[in-house]
Design a protein around this motif. Sequence first.
Motif, mmCIF file in Angstrom:
data_model
loop_
_atom_site.group_PDB
_atom_site.id
_atom_site.type_symbol
_atom_site.label_atom_id
_atom_site.label_comp_id
_atom_site.label_asym_id
_atom_site.label_seq_id
_atom_site.Cartn_x
_atom_site.Cartn_y
_atom_site.Cartn_z
ATOM 1 N N GLY A 174 -42.681 2.557 32.596
ATOM 2 C CA GLY A 174 -41.849 1.810 31.662
ATOM 3 C C GLY A 174 -42.148 2.124 30.203
ATOM 4 O O GLY A 174 -41.225 2.226 29.391
ATOM 5 N N TRP A 175 -43.409 2.295 29.896
ATOM 6 C CA TRP A 175 -43.762 2.508 28.490
ATOM 7 C C TRP A 175 -43.466 3.928 28.023
ATOM 8 O O TRP A 175 -43.542 4.241 26.843
ATOM 9 N N LEU A 176 -43.115 4.813 28.932
ATOM 10 C CA LEU A 176 -42.696 6.172 28.560
ATOM 11 C C LEU A 176 -41.183 6.287 28.428
ATOM 12 O O LEU A 176 -40.661 7.331 28.051
ATOM 13 N N THR A 177 -40.481 5.226 28.777
ATOM 14 C CA THR A 177 -39.029 5.314 28.888
ATOM 15 C C THR A 177 -38.337 4.672 27.678
ATOM 16 O O THR A 177 -38.605 3.510 27.365
ATOM 17 N N PRO A 178 -37.452 5.411 27.012
ATOM 18 C CA PRO A 178 -36.712 4.810 25.895
ATOM 19 C C PRO A 178 -35.667 3.820 26.406
ATOM 20 O O PRO A 178 -35.126 3.993 27.493
ATOM 21 N N GLY A 228 -36.749 7.909 17.291
ATOM 22 C CA GLY A 228 -37.530 9.131 17.177
ATOM 23 C C GLY A 228 -37.212 10.128 18.268
ATOM 24 O O GLY A 228 -36.528 9.806 19.240
ATOM 25 N N ASP A 229 -37.732 11.350 18.078
ATOM 26 C CA ASP A 229 -37.403 12.438 19.011
ATOM 27 C C ASP A 229 -38.519 12.714 20.017
ATOM 28 O O ASP A 229 -38.361 13.588 20.865
ATOM 29 N N GLN A 230 -39.658 11.981 19.904
ATOM 30 C CA GLN A 230 -40.769 12.302 20.799
ATOM 31 C C GLN A 230 -41.194 11.108 21.647
ATOM 32 O O GLN A 230 -41.511 10.034 21.110
ATOM 33 N N VAL A 231 -41.237 11.328 22.946
ATOM 34 C CA VAL A 231 -41.656 10.273 23.872
ATOM 35 C C VAL A 231 -43.090 9.839 23.582
ATOM 36 O O VAL A 231 -43.378 8.642 23.515
ATOM 37 N N LEU A 273 -34.503 6.997 21.665
ATOM 38 C CA LEU A 273 -34.851 8.423 21.644
ATOM 39 C C LEU A 273 -33.630 9.227 21.214
ATOM 40 O O LEU A 273 -32.501 8.908 21.597
ATOM 41 N N VAL A 274 -33.858 10.249 20.368
ATOM 42 C CA VAL A 274 -32.798 11.204 20.046
ATOM 43 C C VAL A 274 -33.284 12.600 20.422
ATOM 44 O O VAL A 274 -34.486 12.848 20.536
ATOM 45 N N MET A 275 -32.338 13.517 20.606
ATOM 46 C CA MET A 275 -32.724 14.884 20.923
ATOM 47 C C MET A 275 -33.313 15.535 19.672
ATOM 48 O O MET A 275 -32.841 15.287 18.566
ATOM 49 N N ARG A 314 -39.562 16.128 32.108
ATOM 50 C CA ARG A 314 -39.775 15.566 33.451
ATOM 51 C C ARG A 314 -39.632 14.055 33.429
ATOM 52 O O ARG A 314 -39.103 13.456 34.363
ATOM 53 N N ILE A 315 -40.113 13.425 32.354
ATOM 54 C CA ILE A 315 -39.988 11.966 32.251
ATOM 55 C C ILE A 315 -38.531 11.552 32.178
ATOM 56 O O ILE A 315 -38.109 10.585 32.814
ATOM 57 N N LEU A 316 -37.746 12.307 31.421
ATOM 58 C CA LEU A 316 -36.333 11.954 31.257
ATOM 59 C C LEU A 316 -35.533 12.280 32.517
ATOM 60 O O LEU A 316 -34.465 11.719 32.746
ATOM 61 N N ALA A 317 -36.064 13.181 33.320
ATOM 62 C CA ALA A 317 -35.519 13.443 34.655
ATOM 63 C C ALA A 317 -33.997 13.565 34.672
ATOM 64 O O ALA A 317 -33.306 12.925 35.449
ATOM 65 N N GLY A 318 -33.496 14.394 33.779
ATOM 66 C CA GLY A 318 -32.062 14.656 33.797
ATOM 67 C C GLY A 318 -31.219 13.621 33.088
ATOM 68 O O GLY A 318 -30.008 13.725 33.047
ATOM 69 N N ARG A 319 -31.885 12.581 32.529
ATOM 70 C CA ARG A 319 -31.138 11.554 31.786
ATOM 71 C C ARG A 319 -30.418 12.209 30.597
ATOM 72 O O ARG A 319 -30.991 13.016 29.891
ATOM 73 N N GLN A 320 -29.164 11.859 30.408
ATOM 74 C CA GLN A 320 -28.370 12.460 29.353
ATOM 75 C C GLN A 320 -28.189 11.470 28.197
ATOM 76 O O GLN A 320 -28.100 10.271 28.428
#
Length: 164
Positions: A2-6, A115-118, A134-136, A155-161
């Motif tokens: 959870g704490w890695l996820t925007p 921000g752009d960094q997890v 999160l932004v690209m 890997r954390i974003l796992a294909g999330r767009q």
Amino acid sequence: MGWLTPDLYYRDVFAIDLDSLRERGIRALLVDLDNTLLPRDTNVVTEAHRAWAKAAAEHGFGVCLVSNNWHERVKAVADELGFQLVPKAVKPLPFAFRKALGLLGAKRSEAAVVGDQVFTDIVGGNALGLLTVLVMPLSAADLPHTLLLRSLERRILAGRQPLP
Ligand SMILES: [Mg+2]
């Protein structure tokens, strides 16, 4: 994880839906500089940045740049856009975000980190219970250790767009 996820993920700062953030009770934006607001290798503030700063102010947001960077350019950008500034932030540690909340007079429940960094922006924001956006990254140019972390982020974003 959870704490890695925007909480939210957008293509760039300009795509962020300011109205919906206000509806969530957000009125303070703690914004990263490098590769979030400006590409890491430039310091050119554009008309688009000025328009975004104006829109944020008109929406009632206070904005503070929270940057791990410490060069003079960080201050120049903040001054030019009328933003508060906390440089040398050492994100993901919480001190700089707390200082930014103080500068903007906002409670944690009223603030979003952008921000752009997890591993710096998002982890730090989540640890304080702030809304995290999160932004690209704007450019592929980045510090070597950041480039290593990018592959983990994917890997954390796992294909999330990003939201359109
Ligand atoms: Mg950055």
